[in-house]
Design a protein around this motif. Structure first.
Motif, PDB file in Angstrom:
ATOM      1  N   LEU A 210       0.830  -1.204   0.000  1.00  0.00           N
ATOM      2  CA  LEU A 210       0.000   0.000   0.000  1.00  0.00           C
ATOM      3  C   LEU A 210       0.866   1.257   0.000  1.00  0.00           C
ATOM      4  N   ILE A 211       1.930   1.243   0.776  1.00  0.00           N
ATOM      5  CA  ILE A 211       2.839   2.392   0.822  1.00  0.00           C
ATOM      6  C   ILE A 211       3.491   2.611  -0.540  1.00  0.00           C
ATOM      7  N   GLU A 212       3.851   1.531  -1.205  1.00  0.00           N
ATOM      8  CA  GLU A 212       4.439   1.627  -2.548  1.00  0.00           C
ATOM      9  C   GLU A 212       3.448   2.271  -3.519  1.00  0.00           C
ATOM     10  N   LEU A 213       2.191   1.870  -3.429  1.00  0.00           N
ATOM     11  CA  LEU A 213       1.154   2.435  -4.294  1.00  0.00           C
ATOM     12  C   LEU A 213       0.943   3.919  -3.997  1.00  0.00           C
ATOM     13  N   ILE A 214       0.904   4.268  -2.724  1.00  0.00           N
ATOM     14  CA  ILE A 214       0.702   5.668  -2.330  1.00  0.00           C
ATOM     15  C   ILE A 214       1.821   6.549  -2.861  1.00  0.00           C
ATOM     16  N   TYR A 215       3.055   6.099  -2.700  1.00  0.00           N
ATOM     17  CA  TYR A 215       4.184   6.899  -3.184  1.00  0.00           C
ATOM     18  C   TYR A 215       4.188   7.000  -4.711  1.00  0.00           C
ATOM     19  N   ALA A 216       3.746   5.943  -5.381  1.00  0.00           N
ATOM     20  CA  ALA A 216       3.686   5.988  -6.848  1.00  0.00           C
ATOM     21  C   ALA A 216       2.671   7.032  -7.304  1.00  0.00           C
ATOM     22  N   SER A 222      -0.679  12.005  -9.707  1.00  0.00           N
ATOM     23  CA  SER A 222      -1.929  11.506 -10.281  1.00  0.00           C
ATOM     24  C   SER A 222      -3.159  11.956  -9.510  1.00  0.00           C
ATOM     25  N   ILE A 223      -2.978  12.438  -8.290  1.00  0.00           N
ATOM     26  CA  ILE A 223      -4.102  12.883  -7.469  1.00  0.00           C
ATOM     27  C   ILE A 223      -3.958  14.379  -7.193  1.00  0.00           C
ATOM     28  N   ALA A 224      -4.973  15.141  -7.593  1.00  0.00           N
ATOM     29  CA  ALA A 224      -5.000  16.595  -7.375  1.00  0.00           C
ATOM     30  C   ALA A 224      -3.746  17.272  -7.922  1.00  0.00           C
ATOM     31  N   TYR A 225      -3.248  16.754  -9.049  1.00  0.00           N
ATOM     32  CA  TYR A 225      -2.065  17.321  -9.702  1.00  0.00           C
ATOM     33  C   TYR A 225      -0.848  17.383  -8.774  1.00  0.00           C
ATOM     34  N   GLY A 226      -0.816  16.482  -7.810  1.00  0.00           N
ATOM     35  CA  GLY A 226       0.324  16.432  -6.902  1.00  0.00           C
ATOM     36  C   GLY A 226       0.299  17.470  -5.801  1.00  0.00           C
ATOM     37  N   LYS A 227      -0.841  18.139  -5.634  1.00  0.00           N
ATOM     38  CA  LYS A 227      -0.918  19.209  -4.635  1.00  0.00           C
ATOM     39  C   LYS A 227      -1.197  18.685  -3.224  1.00  0.00           C
ATOM     40  N   ILE A 228      -1.546  17.414  -3.112  1.00  0.00           N
ATOM     41  CA  ILE A 228      -1.782  16.814  -1.793  1.00  0.00           C
ATOM     42  C   ILE A 228      -0.474  16.216  -1.287  1.00  0.00           C
ATOM     43  N   GLY A 229      -0.082  16.577  -0.083  1.00  0.00           N
ATOM     44  CA  GLY A 229       1.159  16.069   0.501  1.00  0.00           C
ATOM     45  C   GLY A 229       1.101  14.579   0.769  1.00  0.00           C
ATOM     46  N   ILE A 230       2.267  13.974   0.899  1.00  0.00           N
ATOM     47  CA  ILE A 230       2.342  12.524   1.081  1.00  0.00           C
ATOM     48  C   ILE A 230       1.685  12.091   2.387  1.00  0.00           C
ATOM     49  N   ARG A 231       1.824  12.892   3.450  1.00  0.00           N
ATOM     50  CA  ARG A 231       1.222  12.519   4.733  1.00  0.00           C
ATOM     51  C   ARG A 231      -0.307  12.518   4.643  1.00  0.00           C
ATOM     52  N   LYS A 232      -0.848  13.551   3.996  1.00  0.00           N
ATOM     53  CA  LYS A 232      -2.302  13.636   3.861  1.00  0.00           C
ATOM     54  C   LYS A 232      -2.822  12.535   2.945  1.00  0.00           C
ATOM     55  N   LEU A 233      -2.069  12.255   1.891  1.00  0.00           N
ATOM     56  CA  LEU A 233      -2.471  11.197   0.963  1.00  0.00           C
ATOM     57  C   LEU A 233      -2.496   9.846   1.686  1.00  0.00           C
ATOM     58  N   ALA A 234      -1.479   9.602   2.500  1.00  0.00           N
ATOM     59  CA  ALA A 234      -1.430   8.351   3.259  1.00  0.00           C
ATOM     60  C   ALA A 234      -2.589   8.270   4.245  1.00  0.00           C
ATOM     61  N   LEU A 235      -2.929   9.417   4.829  1.00  0.00           N
ATOM     62  CA  LEU A 235      -4.028   9.465   5.789  1.00  0.00           C
ATOM     63  C   LEU A 235      -5.356   9.099   5.126  1.00  0.00           C
ATOM     64  N   ILE A 236      -5.537   9.569   3.896  1.00  0.00           N
ATOM     65  CA  ILE A 236      -6.756   9.254   3.143  1.00  0.00           C
ATOM     66  C   ILE A 236      -6.875   7.742   2.935  1.00  0.00           C
ATOM     67  N   PHE A 237      -5.768   7.119   2.542  1.00  0.00           N
ATOM     68  CA  PHE A 237      -5.794   5.675   2.304  1.00  0.00           C
ATOM     69  C   PHE A 237      -5.995   4.901   3.602  1.00  0.00           C
ATOM     70  N   GLN A 238      -5.428   5.403   4.703  1.00  0.00           N
ATOM     71  CA  GLN A 238      -5.612   4.728   5.985  1.00  0.00           C
ATOM     72  C   GLN A 238      -7.084   4.713   6.389  1.00  0.00           C
ATOM     73  N   ILE A 239      -7.758   5.829   6.174  1.00  0.00           N
ATOM     74  CA  ILE A 239      -9.172   5.909   6.537  1.00  0.00           C
ATOM     75  C   ILE A 239     -10.032   5.131   5.548  1.00  0.00           C
ATOM     76  N   LEU A 240      -9.705   5.241   4.268  1.00  0.00           N
ATOM     77  CA  LEU A 240     -10.471   4.523   3.257  1.00  0.00           C
ATOM     78  C   LEU A 240     -10.442   3.019   3.501  1.00  0.00           C
ATOM     79  N   PHE A 241      -9.239   2.490   3.795  1.00  0.00           N
ATOM     80  CA  PHE A 241      -9.086   1.049   3.974  1.00  0.00           C
ATOM     81  C   PHE A 241      -9.095   0.635   5.442  1.00  0.00           C
ATOM     82  N   ARG A 242      -9.265   1.620   6.350  1.00  0.00           N
ATOM     83  CA  ARG A 242      -9.360   1.343   7.784  1.00  0.00           C
ATOM     84  C   ARG A 242      -8.168   0.514   8.263  1.00  0.00           C
ATOM     85  N   THR A 243      -6.973   0.971   7.887  1.00  0.00           N
ATOM     86  CA  THR A 243      -5.767   0.256   8.298  1.00  0.00           C
ATOM     87  C   THR A 243      -4.669   1.255   8.627  1.00  0.00           C
ATOM     88  N   PRO A 244      -3.966   1.087   9.756  1.00  0.00           N
ATOM     89  CA  PRO A 244      -2.881   2.009  10.100  1.00  0.00           C
ATOM     90  C   PRO A 244      -1.628   1.702   9.293  1.00  0.00           C
TER      91      PRO A 244
END
Length: 281
Positions: A210-216, A222-244
């Motif tokens: 999952l981390i590899e996918l997020i960084y890719a 590919s998301i919001a033209y890269g304007k979303i920071g990596i920490r916030k992007l990771a947070l979105i995936f954590q909540i979406l998939f309910r996994t820390p």
């Protein structure tokens, strides 16, 4: 006795989803999860004390990987309950200040009790050379000058260091929780669509995948033209998939130097997609 981590995590996620679907207040949900996790841990403790472990490998795996996940979430939910039930108001500057102070206290605890210890560096480095000392019962060396908390644990069900990992996990979950309380407008829950549509969504591959996918996605903008920071992007995936996700930056740097392909998951995605395409030919 066989205790499987994936089954444990699945049971926890199922209970979280069940309570979340009931639209409870945060404090009530945290309280119910505390009771659930406490009961789960007590049941597992009874089994461990009764049956023991078949071999050293299973014992190490339990105290390094399985028990800390349960205890870490138990500590987390109990702390959330305490925070929510002592919050003076539901909004406004006092509300904001309250959570900011809670975050400061969390950071202070992290600096004083977690990050400056040798064990923390051992754990973060994914080392295994001292696992037989850290994660087997009866191996505590009091000459190491351990903190007094070692005298408060049940040594028949703890190696002391399993508790330390649990607190690291709880600290990371609490950090994410605090950020969403302090900056509700940046809370990924509001970015996602209605949460009810995501109840059955879970990530079933590894954390590293999952981390590899997020960084890719982040690197390719590919998301919001890269304007979303990596920490916030990771947070979105954590909540979406309910996994820390534990320390994504550290995991990413390990990927950069790992043997073989540095993009193993993305490579497998490409292969899987091409195989799926070939089915229609």
């Amino acid at each position: 006795m066989e205790i499987v981590l994936s089954k444990i995590l699945s049971e926890i996620r199922h209970q979280e989803d069940k309570l979340s679907s009931q639209m409870m207040q945060t404090a009530d949900e945290a309280y119910q999860m505390t009771l659930f996790l406490k009961e789960m841990l007590c049941t597992i403790k009874t089994n461990v004390l009764q049956d023991g472990f078949k071999d050293e490998h299973r014992e190490i795996d339990f105290f390094k990987n399985i028990k800390p996940q349960i205890l870490g979430k138990l500590i987390y939910y109990n702390k959330v309950f305490r925070i929510e039930t002592t919050c003076p108001v539901s909004n406004g500057k006092i509300h904001q200040s309250y959570y900011e102070n809670q975050l400061k206290a969390l950071k202070s605890e992290y600096k004083e009790s977690i990050c400056n210890e040798d064990f923390y560096r051992y754990y973060r480095a994914d080392r295994t050379d001292r696992d037989h000392i850290y994660f087997r019962l009866g191996q505590i060396n009091y000459h190491d000058g351990l903190k007094s908390g070692v005298f408060e644990i049940d040594l028949s069900f703890s190696t002391y260091f399993d508790n330390k990992i649990a607190h690291i996990i709880a600290n990371e979950l609490l950090y994410t929780y605090m950020l969403t309380k302090i900056n509700p407008e940046k809370n990924p829950d509001t970015i996602l669509m209605n949460g009810d549509t995501h109840k059955d969504i879970s990530w079933t591959n590894s954390q590293n995948a999952l981390i590899e996918l997020i960084y890719a996605l982040y690197a390719s903008k590919s998301i919001a033209y890269g304007k979303i920071g990596i920490r916030k992007l990771a947070l979105i995936f954590q909540i979406l998939f309910r996994t820390p996700l534990n320390d994504i930056h550290h995991s990413f740097h390990r990927m950069k130097t790992r043997a073989g392909s540095r993009t193993a998951f993305l490579d497998q995605l490409k292969i899987s997609l091409e195989e799926y395409m070939d089915k229609d030919l």
